[in-house]
Design a protein around this motif. Structure first.
Motif, mmCIF file in Angstrom:
data_model
loop_
_atom_site.group_PDB
_atom_site.id
_atom_site.type_symbol
_atom_site.label_atom_id
_atom_site.label_comp_id
_atom_site.label_asym_id
_atom_site.label_seq_id
_atom_site.Cartn_x
_atom_site.Cartn_y
_atom_site.Cartn_z
ATOM 1 N N LYS A 160 45.206 32.644 35.673
ATOM 2 C CA LYS A 160 44.861 31.245 35.376
ATOM 3 C C LYS A 160 45.377 30.362 36.500
ATOM 4 O O LYS A 160 46.535 30.473 36.905
ATOM 5 C CB LYS A 160 45.491 30.844 34.041
ATOM 6 C CG LYS A 160 45.367 29.362 33.692
ATOM 7 C CD LYS A 160 45.717 29.110 32.246
ATOM 8 C CE LYS A 160 46.210 27.699 32.022
ATOM 9 N NZ LYS A 160 46.495 27.424 30.612
ATOM 10 N N LYS A 176 45.970 26.508 38.152
ATOM 11 C CA LYS A 176 46.077 25.075 37.917
ATOM 12 C C LYS A 176 45.340 24.326 39.034
ATOM 13 O O LYS A 176 45.581 24.578 40.233
ATOM 14 C CB LYS A 176 47.547 24.658 37.877
ATOM 15 C CG LYS A 176 48.288 25.176 36.652
ATOM 16 C CD LYS A 176 47.803 24.513 35.364
ATOM 17 C CE LYS A 176 48.716 24.883 34.201
ATOM 18 N NZ LYS A 176 48.242 24.272 32.930
ATOM 19 N N ASP A 198 42.467 25.496 34.974
ATOM 20 C CA ASP A 198 42.951 24.450 34.083
ATOM 21 C C ASP A 198 43.141 23.177 34.897
ATOM 22 O O ASP A 198 44.009 23.117 35.762
ATOM 23 C CB ASP A 198 44.277 24.882 33.439
ATOM 24 C CG ASP A 198 44.724 23.909 32.366
ATOM 25 O OD1 ASP A 198 44.057 22.874 32.175
ATOM 26 O OD2 ASP A 198 45.752 24.198 31.705
ATOM 27 N N ASN A 250 43.885 20.245 33.517
ATOM 28 C CA ASN A 250 44.843 19.371 32.817
ATOM 29 C C ASN A 250 44.424 17.899 32.852
ATOM 30 O O ASN A 250 45.217 17.023 33.233
ATOM 31 C CB ASN A 250 46.263 19.519 33.384
ATOM 32 C CG ASN A 250 46.945 20.802 32.943
ATOM 33 O OD1 ASN A 250 47.134 21.723 33.744
ATOM 34 N ND2 ASN A 250 47.289 20.909 31.661
ATOM 35 N N GLU A 290 39.687 24.825 31.479
ATOM 36 C CA GLU A 290 40.427 24.088 30.455
ATOM 37 C C GLU A 290 40.484 22.603 30.777
ATOM 38 O O GLU A 290 40.753 22.220 31.925
ATOM 39 C CB GLU A 290 41.880 24.581 30.398
ATOM 40 C CG GLU A 290 42.127 25.729 29.466
ATOM 41 C CD GLU A 290 43.586 26.140 29.491
ATOM 42 O OE1 GLU A 290 44.468 25.284 29.314
ATOM 43 O OE2 GLU A 290 43.836 27.333 29.698
ATOM 44 N N ASP A 335 41.867 21.804 25.540
ATOM 45 C CA ASP A 335 43.304 22.023 25.375
ATOM 46 C C ASP A 335 43.972 20.736 24.895
ATOM 47 O O ASP A 335 44.219 20.570 23.695
ATOM 48 C CB ASP A 335 43.911 22.545 26.700
ATOM 49 C CG ASP A 335 45.393 22.861 26.552
ATOM 50 O OD1 ASP A 335 45.962 22.637 25.467
ATOM 51 O OD2 ASP A 335 46.020 23.329 27.520
ATOM 52 N N GLU A 336 44.225 19.796 25.807
ATOM 53 C CA GLU A 336 44.914 18.569 25.388
ATOM 54 C C GLU A 336 44.107 17.755 24.367
ATOM 55 O O GLU A 336 44.670 16.903 23.677
ATOM 56 C CB GLU A 336 45.238 17.696 26.614
ATOM 57 C CG GLU A 336 46.360 18.248 27.483
ATOM 58 C CD GLU A 336 45.835 19.055 28.670
ATOM 59 O OE1 GLU A 336 44.879 19.835 28.488
ATOM 60 O OE2 GLU A 336 46.379 18.907 29.773
ATOM 61 N N ASN A 353 41.995 26.087 23.198
ATOM 62 C CA ASN A 353 43.321 26.568 23.581
ATOM 63 C C ASN A 353 44.310 26.029 22.549
ATOM 64 O O ASN A 353 44.666 24.846 22.553
ATOM 65 C CB ASN A 353 43.702 26.107 24.996
ATOM 66 C CG ASN A 353 45.023 26.728 25.446
ATOM 67 O OD1 ASN A 353 45.694 27.419 24.674
ATOM 68 N ND2 ASN A 353 45.401 26.478 26.681
ATOM 69 N N LYS A 386 47.934 25.699 20.882
ATOM 70 C CA LYS A 386 49.357 25.853 21.225
ATOM 71 C C LYS A 386 50.188 25.449 20.010
ATOM 72 O O LYS A 386 49.915 24.422 19.384
ATOM 73 C CB LYS A 386 49.730 24.969 22.415
ATOM 74 C CG LYS A 386 49.136 25.456 23.721
ATOM 75 C CD LYS A 386 49.469 24.539 24.876
ATOM 76 C CE LYS A 386 48.757 25.002 26.137
ATOM 77 N NZ LYS A 386 48.705 23.957 27.156
#
Ligand SMILES: [Mg+2]
Length: 402
Positions: free
Chosen positions: A197, A199, A227, A229, A253, A278-279, A300, A302
């Motif tokens: 993965k 970033k 990802d 982010n 992501e 994700d977020e 995703n 968490k």
């Protein structure tokens, strides 16, 4: 042939756990006699701890140098103890070690004297705290689930009906120059990793160069996930993902800002690369909204966002009903919190991706037992009741109880 509990654990190689096990087993027998309904939470011990990272970890949201976590020990009147960990990650979860500790004191008063096996009711009772401090709710939820598993004599993933005790995690490479990321990826693949993965998320052209360099270094058989982010705008995300198509990216992501579900859907509609929320996804209700909006291909999950194991499983169930697959990811948990995440992965068929590698960035590993990981990222859960994890007694001794 019968084998004693202690003997069984020693056979498995859990020396420290083996010395604790007879007490835990005796505690389980005590519950059997008194009735599970009468079990009560006697006390909650809280400890703050910090673990420096081996090197600064860079993502589009900032640079991180330490895990600042909270350990929760829920003690019952039968002697059973449940362990939990919060790993708040301010730019995503909005909570911190300090806010977690403050809120944890209130939760301690709320749950003292109650039956720890009533996880559903207790999580509902402290539910509103998830909106401000999801990480500490996650710590309490995993501690209660640990007690539930111990009382039942089953690993949590088996209690939840799962049978996937072994699975593969990816490894995450922080944002750096394309050359350095490619070298790092090459090293991981040489050790046996099959899933990498990356970033990305600051500059679409440079991000495409990062993916290209890594793809060229690892060859075509390694799966690459990226990802961003939340780092791209909608047009940037569409541009970047189209540019990355030829490097065979498995999924991307959170390309755009967390709250923009319409933007996420717009990217999904135009992107040749599948989109993973994700977020944008914290709680089951977010999962419901994302499913209705058709805004992503994957989730995703968490534990630090969802508030623990219970809600993570609920999200996986919603995804299953929508014919979607999920990943379980992490913040900067030790192998305690990561083991809780691994139980969630092992318990659900539609969780087919795992990103449980935070411990690889830590300078120390204060956890005994728990998930075992080989050098290629293959995770195996122990056949022990509950989480099957403990804190190194020498590490615990050094912490100040709050
Ligand atoms: Mg992510």
């Amino acid at each position: 042939m019968t084998i004693s509990r202690k003997g069984f654990l020693k056979v498995l190689g859990f020396g420290i756990l083996a010395t604790h096990a007879p007490r835990s087993w005796a505690a389980a027998e005590k519950i059997e006699k008194s009735g599970a309904g009468k079990l009560r939470i006697k006390d909650v011990e809280l400890y703050a701890f910090d673990i420096p990272l081996t090197e600064p970890f860079r993502v589009s949201l900032g640079v991180f140098t330490a895990a600042n976590d909270v350990l929760v020990r829920v003690v019952t009147d039968s002697g059973l103890v449940g362990l939990g960990e919060s790993s708040p990650f301010l730019p995503i979860t909005g909570d911190t070690q300090d806010t977690n500790l403050m809120v944890a004191r209130s939760i301690r008063e709320m749950i003292k004297g109650k039956n720890p096996l009533a996880v559903d009711a207790l999580i509902a009772e402290i539910g509103h705290i998830i909106y401000s401090n999801p990480s500490i709710v996650a710590a309490f939820d995993m501690a209660l689930m640990d007690i539930l598993g111990k009382a039942a004599g089953l690993p949590i993933f088996r209690l939840l009906g799962g049978d996937k005790e072994t699975f593969e995690s990816d490894v995450t490479i922080g944002m750096d120059t394309p050359e350095k990321m490619a070298a790092s990826a090459g090293g991981h693949v040489a050790r046996g990793y099959k899933n990498i993965k990356l970033k990305v998320g600051l500059d679409p052209d440079l991000d495409a160069e990062r993916v290209q360099a890594v793809r060229e270094a690892v060859g075509k058989d390694v799966s690459l996930r990226i990802d961003a982010n939340q780092g791209w705008t909608v047009p940037q995300a569409i541009y970047a993902l189209r540019k990355m198509e030829r490097f065979n990216v498995q999924f991307a992501e959170q390309p755009v800002v967390a709250w923009d579900f319409a933007g996420l859907k717009a990217v999904r509609n135009e992107s040749p690369v599948p989109i993973c929320a994700d977020e944008a996804l914290f709680l089951p209700q977010d999962a419901m909204k994302l499913i209705k909006a058709e805004a992503c291909d994957y989730f995703n999950i968490k534990l630090m966002k969802a508030g623990g194991i219970t809600n993570s499983v609920r999200i996986a169930h919603l995804a299953d009903a929508a014919n979607m697959r999920c990943m379980v990811g992490c913040m900067l948990e030790t192998r305690l919190g990561l083991t809780a995440g691994a139980h969630v992965v092992a318990s659900q068929r539609n969780i087919t991706f795992a990103d449980l590698d935070a411990y690889t960035f830590h300078t120390i590993d204060p956890i005994v037992g728990g998930m075992m990981v080989n050098q290629a990222g293959k995770i195996t859960l122990p056949e022990l009741p509950g989480l099957g994890v403990d804190v190194d007694p020498m590490f615990l001794k050094k912490l100040k109880r709050i």
